[in-house]
Scaffold this active site. Structure first.
Site, PDB file in Angstrom:
ATOM      1  N   HIS A  46      20.655 -95.838  44.359  1.00 42.53           N
ATOM      2  CA  HIS A  46      20.361 -97.220  43.956  1.00 42.53           C
ATOM      3  C   HIS A  46      18.861 -97.413  43.689  1.00 42.53           C
ATOM      4  CE1 HIS A  46      24.198 -99.263  44.281  1.00 42.53           C
ATOM      5  NE2 HIS A  46      24.421 -98.768  45.487  1.00 42.53           N
TER       6      HIS A  46
ATOM      7  N   GLY B 175      26.537 -99.419  53.849  1.00 46.52           N
ATOM      8  CA  GLY B 175      25.191 -99.148  53.358  1.00 46.52           C
ATOM      9  C   GLY B 175      24.793-100.220  52.361  1.00 46.52           C
TER      10      GLY B 175
ATOM     11  N   CYS C  52      31.335 -99.317  46.354  1.00 46.28           N
ATOM     12  CA  CYS C  52      29.987 -99.872  46.365  1.00 46.28           C
ATOM     13  C   CYS C  52      30.075-101.391  46.330  1.00 46.28           C
ATOM     14  CB  CYS C  52      29.230 -99.357  45.133  1.00 46.28           C
ATOM     15  SG  CYS C  52      27.554 -99.981  44.999  1.00 46.28           S
ATOM     16  N   LEU C  53      29.260-102.054  47.149  1.00 51.00           N
ATOM     17  CA  LEU C  53      29.265-103.523  47.166  1.00 51.00           C
ATOM     18  C   LEU C  53      28.853-104.100  45.814  1.00 51.00           C
ATOM     19  CD1 LEU C  53      27.696-104.197  50.685  1.00 51.00           C
ATOM     20  CD2 LEU C  53      30.099-104.432  50.025  1.00 51.00           C
TER      21      LEU C  53
ATOM     22  N   HIS D  47      24.154 -91.876  48.291  1.00 50.96           N
ATOM     23  CA  HIS D  47      24.640 -93.010  47.497  1.00 50.96           C
ATOM     24  C   HIS D  47      23.579 -94.124  47.472  1.00 50.96           C
ATOM     25  CE1 HIS D  47      27.888 -96.062  46.335  1.00 50.96           C
ATOM     26  NE2 HIS D  47      26.881 -96.814  46.695  1.00 50.96           N
ATOM     27  N   GLU D  48      23.049 -94.469  48.649  1.00 56.64           N
ATOM     28  CA  GLU D  48      22.056 -95.551  48.721  1.00 56.64           C
ATOM     29  C   GLU D  48      20.776 -95.155  48.013  1.00 56.64           C
ATOM     30  OE1 GLU D  48      23.140 -98.319  49.456  1.00 56.64           O
ATOM     31  OE2 GLU D  48      24.974 -97.592  50.370  1.00 56.64           O
TER      32      GLU D  48
ATOM     33  N   GLN E 196      19.923-103.758  45.440  1.00 57.79           N
ATOM     34  CA  GLN E 196      21.221-104.440  45.326  1.00 57.79           C
ATOM     35  C   GLN E 196      21.104-105.928  45.642  1.00 57.79           C
ATOM     36  OE1 GLN E 196      23.412-101.355  47.895  1.00 57.79           O
ATOM     37  NE2 GLN E 196      25.022-102.120  46.555  1.00 57.79           N
TER      38      GLN E 196
HETATM   39 CO    CO Z   1      26.286 -98.804  46.425  1.00 62.08          CO
END
Ligand code: CO
Length: 166
Positions: A138, A44, A92-93, A134-135, A49
């Site tokens: 952000h 995701g 998470c990235l 989660h996304e 991000q």
């Molecule tokens: Co994330």
């Protein structure tokens, strides 16, 4: 390939604005986000991000769940009727090297728009429910580490800060 902002970059705390133009520029952003997500082995990625503070994210959980095979794009998402609880180990990235169990709703309904602005709705459970929540966080400037207990968060951020200072 877009640059991914990483913790503790303060821009990750920004609240994103609704998407109003469903034009070629926006489509190009979504396409570049997909390239970036796959190149980073993510499941995701949210627009903020990669430094675009608009309410859009993408999810593809097919590498974890072979029943799901498509790239999904969510624009201006709104969650409702969440129920149940699930504890899932998230990463998470934007928080490289960290993972921790986070409690979220196990079943969700999300109303959103596709890349053309058409209204869509999705009922999801399990990993797909976790990934979309989660996304979506952000878009409101929330990282998964913000969802942890104070003690767990302290331990984890200490570990991350230590790693960053190497
Ligand atoms: Co994330």
């Amino acid at each position: 390939m877009l640059e991914i902002l990483t913790y503790p970059d303060p821009r990750l705390k920004q609240i994103s604005k609704p998407v109003t133009e469903f034009d070629a520029n926006f489509h190009s952003l979504l396409d570049q986000m997909a390239v970036t997500m796959y190149a980073s082995n993510g499941i995701g990625l949210a627009a903020p991000q990669v430094g675009h503070f608009v309410r859009a994210f993408i999810v593809d959980i097919s590498s974890q769940d072979e029943n799901r095979t498509r790239l999904m794009e969510f624009v201006n998402p709104r969650f409702s009727n969440g129920k149940g609880k699930i504890d899932f180990e998230e990463a998470c990235l934007s928080v490289p090297g960290a993972s921790e169990f986070v409690r979220r709703k196990s079943d969700i309904v999300v109303d959103y728009q596709d890349r053309f602005g058409n209204p869509q709705s999705l009922e999801a459970s399990g990993l797909l429910a976790v990934a979309t929540q989660h996304e979506n966080d952000h878009l409101d400037g929330i990282l998964f580490i913000d969802r942890l207990s104070l003690l767990k968060r302290k331990l984890l951020t200490k570990k991350i800060t230590k790693a960053l200072s190497l």
